[in-house]
Motif scaffolding. Structure first.
Motif, PDB file in Angstrom:
ATOM      1  N   PHE A 125     102.350  17.631  46.146  1.00 19.17           N
ATOM      2  CA  PHE A 125     102.570  16.380  46.883  1.00 19.17           C
ATOM      3  C   PHE A 125     103.953  16.366  47.540  1.00 19.17           C
ATOM      4  O   PHE A 125     104.111  15.889  48.654  1.00 19.17           O
ATOM      5  CB  PHE A 125     102.401  15.167  45.965  1.00 19.17           C
ATOM      6  CG  PHE A 125     100.964  14.767  45.808  1.00 19.17           C
ATOM      7  CD1 PHE A 125     100.321  14.037  46.789  1.00 19.17           C
ATOM      8  CD2 PHE A 125     100.237  15.144  44.692  1.00 19.17           C
ATOM      9  CE1 PHE A 125      98.987  13.680  46.661  1.00 19.17           C
ATOM     10  CE2 PHE A 125      98.907  14.796  44.553  1.00 19.17           C
ATOM     11  CZ  PHE A 125      98.273  14.064  45.545  1.00 19.17           C
ATOM     12  N   ARG A 175     108.938  11.202  34.219  1.00 17.86           N
ATOM     13  CA  ARG A 175     107.871  10.478  33.536  1.00 17.86           C
ATOM     14  C   ARG A 175     108.273  10.253  32.082  1.00 17.86           C
ATOM     15  O   ARG A 175     108.579  11.189  31.363  1.00 17.86           O
ATOM     16  CB  ARG A 175     106.564  11.264  33.575  1.00 17.86           C
ATOM     17  CG  ARG A 175     105.855  11.210  34.897  1.00 17.86           C
ATOM     18  CD  ARG A 175     104.677  12.141  34.905  1.00 17.86           C
ATOM     19  NE  ARG A 175     105.103  13.498  34.671  1.00 17.86           N
ATOM     20  CZ  ARG A 175     104.529  14.326  33.812  1.00 17.86           C
ATOM     21  NH1 ARG A 175     103.512  13.924  33.089  1.00 17.86           N
ATOM     22  NH2 ARG A 175     104.961  15.549  33.673  1.00 17.86           N
ATOM     23  N   LEU A 214     106.050  11.090  52.690  1.00 14.87           N
ATOM     24  CA  LEU A 214     106.173   9.807  51.993  1.00 14.87           C
ATOM     25  C   LEU A 214     106.609  10.034  50.544  1.00 14.87           C
ATOM     26  O   LEU A 214     107.415   9.283  49.990  1.00 14.87           O
ATOM     27  CB  LEU A 214     104.812   9.098  52.021  1.00 14.87           C
ATOM     28  CG  LEU A 214     104.768   7.603  51.761  1.00 14.87           C
ATOM     29  CD1 LEU A 214     105.655   6.850  52.730  1.00 14.87           C
ATOM     30  CD2 LEU A 214     103.338   7.096  51.885  1.00 14.87           C
ATOM     31  N   VAL A 215     106.077  11.085  49.930  1.00 15.20           N
ATOM     32  CA  VAL A 215     106.450  11.405  48.552  1.00 15.20           C
ATOM     33  C   VAL A 215     107.834  12.062  48.523  1.00 15.20           C
ATOM     34  O   VAL A 215     108.684  11.707  47.709  1.00 15.20           O
ATOM     35  CB  VAL A 215     105.396  12.329  47.902  1.00 15.20           C
ATOM     36  CG1 VAL A 215     105.824  12.750  46.507  1.00 15.20           C
ATOM     37  CG2 VAL A 215     104.048  11.635  47.842  1.00 15.20           C
ATOM     38  N   TRP A 222      93.987  16.657  25.983  1.00 17.55           N
ATOM     39  CA  TRP A 222      94.933  17.135  26.998  1.00 17.55           C
ATOM     40  C   TRP A 222      96.367  16.999  26.501  1.00 17.55           C
ATOM     41  O   TRP A 222      97.225  17.830  26.777  1.00 17.55           O
ATOM     42  CB  TRP A 222      94.726  16.316  28.272  1.00 17.55           C
ATOM     43  CG  TRP A 222      95.460  16.798  29.479  1.00 17.55           C
ATOM     44  CD1 TRP A 222      96.672  16.369  29.923  1.00 17.55           C
ATOM     45  CD2 TRP A 222      95.031  17.779  30.417  1.00 17.55           C
ATOM     46  NE1 TRP A 222      97.021  17.010  31.076  1.00 17.55           N
ATOM     47  CE2 TRP A 222      96.035  17.890  31.410  1.00 17.55           C
ATOM     48  CE3 TRP A 222      93.900  18.586  30.524  1.00 17.55           C
ATOM     49  CZ2 TRP A 222      95.942  18.765  32.479  1.00 17.55           C
ATOM     50  CZ3 TRP A 222      93.812  19.449  31.599  1.00 17.55           C
ATOM     51  CH2 TRP A 222      94.822  19.543  32.555  1.00 17.55           C
ATOM     52  N   LEU A 241     106.079   4.797  44.012  1.00 18.61           N
ATOM     53  CA  LEU A 241     106.529   6.077  44.584  1.00 18.61           C
ATOM     54  C   LEU A 241     108.045   6.176  44.570  1.00 18.61           C
ATOM     55  O   LEU A 241     108.616   7.190  44.196  1.00 18.61           O
ATOM     56  CB  LEU A 241     106.054   6.171  46.030  1.00 18.61           C
ATOM     57  CG  LEU A 241     104.744   6.866  46.317  1.00 18.61           C
ATOM     58  CD1 LEU A 241     104.501   6.895  47.819  1.00 18.61           C
ATOM     59  CD2 LEU A 241     104.773   8.296  45.783  1.00 18.61           C
ATOM     60  N   GLU A 265     100.553  19.416  35.762  1.00 19.49           N
ATOM     61  CA  GLU A 265     101.124  18.201  36.358  1.00 19.49           C
ATOM     62  C   GLU A 265     102.276  18.566  37.302  1.00 19.49           C
ATOM     63  O   GLU A 265     102.386  18.012  38.394  1.00 19.49           O
ATOM     64  CB  GLU A 265     101.614  17.266  35.240  1.00 19.49           C
ATOM     65  CG  GLU A 265     102.399  16.039  35.707  1.00 19.49           C
ATOM     66  CD  GLU A 265     101.571  15.015  36.484  1.00 19.49           C
ATOM     67  OE1 GLU A 265     100.336  15.074  36.402  1.00 19.49           O
ATOM     68  OE2 GLU A 265     102.168  14.184  37.195  1.00 19.49           O
ATOM     69  N   ASN A 266     103.119  19.512  36.876  1.00 23.86           N
ATOM     70  CA  ASN A 266     104.240  19.912  37.727  1.00 23.86           C
ATOM     71  C   ASN A 266     103.754  20.514  39.043  1.00 23.86           C
ATOM     72  O   ASN A 266     104.328  20.269  40.096  1.00 23.86           O
ATOM     73  CB  ASN A 266     105.125  20.932  36.995  1.00 23.86           C
ATOM     74  CG  ASN A 266     105.963  20.261  35.932  1.00 23.86           C
ATOM     75  OD1 ASN A 266     106.145  19.050  35.960  1.00 23.86           O
ATOM     76  ND2 ASN A 266     106.465  21.030  34.985  1.00 23.86           N
ATOM     77  N   LEU A 272     100.923  19.847  40.532  1.00 26.03           N
ATOM     78  CA  LEU A 272     100.388  18.746  41.345  1.00 26.03           C
ATOM     79  C   LEU A 272     101.521  17.989  42.027  1.00 26.03           C
ATOM     80  O   LEU A 272     101.472  17.701  43.226  1.00 26.03           O
ATOM     81  CB  LEU A 272      99.613  17.767  40.462  1.00 26.03           C
ATOM     82  CG  LEU A 272      98.154  18.096  40.169  1.00 26.03           C
ATOM     83  CD1 LEU A 272      97.576  17.042  39.246  1.00 26.03           C
ATOM     84  CD2 LEU A 272      97.345  18.137  41.455  1.00 26.03           C
ATOM     85  N   GLN A 273     102.545  17.666  41.237  1.00 25.78           N
ATOM     86  CA  GLN A 273     103.690  16.934  41.797  1.00 25.78           C
ATOM     87  C   GLN A 273     104.337  17.759  42.908  1.00 25.78           C
ATOM     88  O   GLN A 273     104.695  17.226  43.951  1.00 25.78           O
ATOM     89  CB  GLN A 273     104.718  16.638  40.720  1.00 25.78           C
ATOM     90  CG  GLN A 273     104.265  15.555  39.761  1.00 25.78           C
ATOM     91  CD  GLN A 273     105.383  15.155  38.817  1.00 25.78           C
ATOM     92  OE1 GLN A 273     106.532  15.455  39.029  1.00 25.78           O
ATOM     93  NE2 GLN A 273     105.017  14.466  37.758  1.00 25.78           N
ATOM     94  N   SER A 285     100.805   9.657  35.434  1.00 27.37           N
ATOM     95  CA  SER A 285     100.870  11.030  35.944  1.00 27.37           C
ATOM     96  C   SER A 285      99.803  11.205  37.013  1.00 27.37           C
ATOM     97  O   SER A 285      98.779  10.508  37.010  1.00 27.37           O
ATOM     98  CB  SER A 285     100.654  12.037  34.805  1.00 27.37           C
ATOM     99  OG  SER A 285      99.346  11.917  34.297  1.00 27.37           O
ATOM    100  N   ILE A 286     100.056  12.145  37.914  1.00 20.10           N
ATOM    101  CA  ILE A 286      99.078  12.387  38.989  1.00 20.10           C
ATOM    102  C   ILE A 286      97.804  12.973  38.387  1.00 20.10           C
ATOM    103  O   ILE A 286      96.700  12.646  38.795  1.00 20.10           O
ATOM    104  CB  ILE A 286      99.668  13.341  40.048  1.00 20.10           C
ATOM    105  CG1 ILE A 286     100.946  12.738  40.630  1.00 20.10           C
ATOM    106  CG2 ILE A 286      98.672  13.603  41.164  1.00 20.10           C
ATOM    107  CD1 ILE A 286     101.695  13.663  41.564  1.00 20.10           C
ATOM    108  N   THR A 287      97.988  13.818  37.362  1.00 16.30           N
ATOM    109  CA  THR A 287      96.827  14.417  36.691  1.00 16.30           C
ATOM    110  C   THR A 287      95.868  13.315  36.243  1.00 16.30           C
ATOM    111  O   THR A 287      94.655  13.402  36.450  1.00 16.30           O
ATOM    112  CB  THR A 287      97.276  15.214  35.450  1.00 16.30           C
ATOM    113  OG1 THR A 287      98.360  16.037  35.799  1.00 16.30           O
ATOM    114  CG2 THR A 287      96.151  16.042  34.888  1.00 16.30           C
ATOM    115  N   LEU A 325      93.912  11.585  39.150  1.00 20.19           N
ATOM    116  CA  LEU A 325      92.814  12.428  39.645  1.00 20.19           C
ATOM    117  C   LEU A 325      91.674  12.452  38.635  1.00 20.19           C
ATOM    118  O   LEU A 325      90.501  12.304  38.970  1.00 20.19           O
ATOM    119  CB  LEU A 325      93.315  13.852  39.913  1.00 20.19           C
ATOM    120  CG  LEU A 325      94.319  14.020  41.053  1.00 20.19           C
ATOM    121  CD1 LEU A 325      94.708  15.484  41.191  1.00 20.19           C
ATOM    122  CD2 LEU A 325      93.728  13.521  42.370  1.00 20.19           C
TER     123      LEU A 325
END
Lengths: 457, 337
Positions: free
Chosen positions: B159, A449, B165-166, A42, A443, B152-153, B155-156, A5-7, A10
């Motif tokens: 992007f 996910r 690119l994403v 989390w 990507l 998270e949503n 953040l996604q 995950s992006i979270t 970071l």
């Protein structure tokens, strides 16, 4: 928090930055503990209460064992307490359901006894890790850790808390206490492993999952070729998923200057089931050997019984269902047979390939028990694989064949680089090019996910 | 090693930044390569000016029509060079078919469009956007209740909104090379060939497409045209209007009536178990109504007896069935070409 995950990315780079900015190792331990608590909470914060209790109770037990004369009794008590906790959360529903079914066959109706409503993330892993620690203290191999902070990080370092590798105290605790020096090579390798592991998870495991999920949900619809390909897809999925996770974990550790043991070493290249277990989930195999097989008597007496029991319990550790019992028992019987008839096939190149084929397909067949949600589904799947009449009206999905080829190419080309430090010997262009390629693959395949398979164990 | 790490990071970030700029500069191409519908439209738009027919529909049509067989068969019958493009594709929904229909309206040189009569599962679909924006993500899904998922949503979404690119990441899949090959060979190789299921097996096995002539002649569709006599049926106006197949056809027909192209609807064959019960009386009523209201022709092959050996599943034709059906449609359309 999920690694994919992006979270998380970071979060990780933020804490790595803070970790290296503070000079004192004690403060770094605080950073590691805080980050691990945040990481674990989390996902589902009430689980932190159990983790906290487990840290305190086991810290107390280890100190007690260290200072006691009758260490064995206290070790037994501590192990029983940990197993009870694991049993309650993981096996109570299974045991109660089977008890109810057993008594109902004699006409006795029982109401369902209470069972845990949720499974704390990674409970099997951190329970086994701490049992190993307590036994080591009891054996006098290590001293109990006095520093509660270091012990807490050992118990819940987020890199390996949820799905391993299962780390031994004598490997991890000294690394947490000694001042870590920033090594650019470790950091660089850590970045590569993080990305390569994520690529395995996102591009291979998650993509294969859709075919596997469909196949195991509808085994009666599968024709023979599709059934076998679905089985191979699961073999590839579980390896990509778990090896991917372990690789990410090792990479995360390296970025903190902490070396974690490798967990996989191209397991599907094994030519015997014994070799397979030396290559698959290595830290669990070693744990089972040191804390189960050897205490049961090891090679000294009842070797075959010990081997079988170890694998059976290893199977049950994976999950609370009869399927895992059969899976563990299958591996146990196979290991015993291999010991009884060690030289069944001649040792030349041709028979080496035959052995490899037998081991790979045998392991895959046992995966049916592992993946099927219930025993009848496993039987249906075996029927599609092995019982005539075989039909072949439709060809298997092309995409599945391509992804399996992609899995083979990935493990053949990059597999070794995930087990050693050869990445550091490559030229800069190759390092950057490969890493960029992996990022682009991640990507491009990043859709939904999915949780890691071993999160439920 | 510290120098190597710094160089690695600098190169890594620079290359990603350069890629981002490149994708931004070529957004339209990357959009086509990252989205199935945009890609299919691009293939159609690249087709020559003299394209005489476009097929529009789902995977059933994609599997049922071989554009080369169809083009050759029509050319032979009308004695002129006819070129058709099969724009049907798997996984398409009503909204996407409507989007494609809008492209047809904007193509004045296209003389004929042949639309598949789709099942309710397609016509009840909704418009799909290739990637949700941050706002979509923030508002959708059951997960938004949990703070971690919401975080998270967001953040996604950020992007997706800020990085091409994403956003066009699917264009980075290995399949893109195949798509590029399809796009640039579309004028001489049927693009549908690559999209069909079992393409590997078809490439490896010789295709035996000989169809018995007597079987071919016996297969005739039910034809509905604007001036066909309206049959008696017991369905009320409400029954018809609320039928998802009717609604889907109306949505598409409303768009296509703005087009200068002649519109023909085709209901492809299905296996016997999938054939409508009681002779498909309601379907007939719908087809009569659509044919009359929109002045279109509808060819219904769904009731004819197709050999089970010509199907790859209950509703999709295989190689042999595709060849036969393409010739059948060519035969039945070329009479008023």
């Amino acid at each position: 928090m999920l690694f994919n995950s992006i979270t998380f990315l970071l979060f990780h780079f933020l804490f790595v930055g803070i970790y290296w900015m503070v000079p004192q190792q004690k403060v770094r331990q605080v950073v590691l503990l805080l980050s691990s608590v945040l990481f674990y909470g989390w996902y589902y914060w009430p689980a932190l209460i159990l983790l906290g209790i487990s840290i305190l109770v086991n810290y107390g037990f280890s100190r007690w064992i260290d200072s006691a004369e009758q260490k064995k009794k206290i070790v037994t008590l501590a192990v029983v307490v940990n197993l009870c906790s694991l049993g309650w959360f993981k096996y109570s529903a299974f045991i109660s359901a089977n008890l109810v079914a057993f008594f109902s066959s004699f006409g006795i109706t029982l109401s369902d006894p209470p069972a845990s409503a949720w499974l704390p993330l990674g409970i099997s892993f951190y329970t086994f890790q701490v049992i190993g620690y307590l036994v080591d203290v009891g054996r006098g191999e290590i001293r109990a850790e006095r520093n509660l902070l270091a012990f807490g990080v050992f118990k819940c370092f987020y890199g390996q808390l949820v799905a391993g590798p299962i780390v031994r105290a004598h490997t991890l605790i000294p690394q947490l206490k000694e001042k870590r020096v920033f090594r650019a090579s470790d950091f660089l390798l850590g970045i590569y492993l993080l990305i390569a592991g994520l690529a395995m998870k996102v591009c291979l495991a998650d993509t294969l999952a859709q075919f596997v999920d469909y196949g195991f949900a509808n085994p009666n619809e599968l024709e023979i070729a599709t059934a076998w390909l679905t089985l191979y897809a699961f073999a590839a999925q579980i390896l990509s998923d778990f090896w991917g996770y372990s690789t990410v974990a090792i990479g995360l550790g390296l970025m903190y200057g902490i070396k974690l043991p490798i967990n996989f070493n191209l397991p599907y290249l094994a030519t015997s089931i014994r070799e397979f277990w030396h290559r698959w989930h290595i830290t669990l195999s070693e744990w089972l050997r040191d804390y189960l097989y050897i205490p049961l008597g090891g090679n000294r007496k009842h070797q075959h019984r010990n081997l079988f029991l170890t694998m059976l319990l290893g199977g049950i550790w994976h999950g609370a269902s009869w399927n895992f019992v059969f899976w563990g028992a299958g591996h146990g019987i196979w290991l015993v047979l291999e010991r009884v008839c060690p030289k069944m096939l001649p040792a030349n190149r041709f028979f080496l390939i035959v052995k490899w084929l037998l081991v790979f397909n045998g392991v895959c067949l046992l995966w049916v028990f592992f993946r099927a949600p219930t025993f009848p589904v496993a039987m249906d799947f075996f029927q599609a694989l092995l019982i005539p009449p075989f039909t072949m009206k439709d060809s298997p999905p092309d995409a599945l064949i391509f992804i399996l080829l992609g899995f083979t190419a990935y493990t053949a080309i990059l597999g070794k680089s995930l087990t050693d430090r050869r990445f550091l010997d490559w030229g800069l262009g190759r390092q950057v090019g490969l890493t960029i390629l992996l990022v682009l693959l991640i990507l491009s395949f990043a859709d939904a996910r999915l949780d890691f398979i071993y999160f439920v164990f | 090693m510290t120098r190597r790490l710094l160089l690695f990071l600098a190169l890594f970030v620079s290359i990603l930044a350069a890629l981002e700029l490149f994708v931004r500069a070529n957004g339209a191409s990357f959009e086509a390569l990252s989205d199935r519908l945009a890609f299919q439209i691009r293939v159609f738009e690249r087709s020559p000016e003299d394209t005489a027919a476009l097929f529009l529909g789902t995977s059933r049509f994609a599997d049922a029509i071989d554009q080369t067989v169809f083009s050759d068969a029509v050319s032979e019958r009308v004695e002129e060079d006819v070129r058709a493009v099969n724009g049907a594709m798997g996984g398409i929904n009503l909204g996407e078919i409507m989007e494609f229909a809008e492209v047809v309206v904007d193509s004045p040189s296209l003389p004929r469009v042949i639309v598949e009569v789709s099942g309710p599962s397609v016509t009840m679909g909704t418009t799909k956007s290739p990637d949700p924006s941050s706002e979509d993500l923030a508002m959708s899904g059951p997960d938004v209740e949990r703070f971690p998922d919401r975080f998270e949503n967001r953040l996604q979404g950020w992007f997706l909104d800020h990085s091409s690119l994403v956003r066009y990441r699917k264009a980075l899949r290995p399949r893109t090379f195949l798509r590029l090959a399809i796009l640039y060979s579309a004028n001489f190789v049927d693009p549908g060939k690559w999209a069909r299921k079992g393409v590997i097996r078809e490439l490896l096995t010789s295709s035996d497409s000989e169809i018995p002539e007597e079987a071919f002649a016996a297969l005739t569709p039910v034809r509905f045209s604007p001036d066909s006599p309206v049959g008696k049926h017991s369905f009320s106006e409400e029954d018809l209007i609320e039928d998802p197949v009717f609604q889907g056809m109306v949505e598409i027909a409303e768009i296509l009536k703005e087009s200068s192209a002649e519109v023909t609807w085709v209901a492809p064959p299905v296996s016997e178990v999938m054939q409508p019960s009681e002779g498909g009386a309601k379907r007939r009523a719908i087809y009569e109504r659509i044919a009359r209201d929109y002045e279109v022709t509808i060819l219904d092959y769904s009731g004819i007896s197709f050999d089970p050996a010509w199907f790859r599943d209950q509703s999709h034709l295989n190689e042999k069935g595709r060849t036969l059906f393409s010739r059948l449609v060519a035969r039945d359309l070329s009479s008023d070409w």
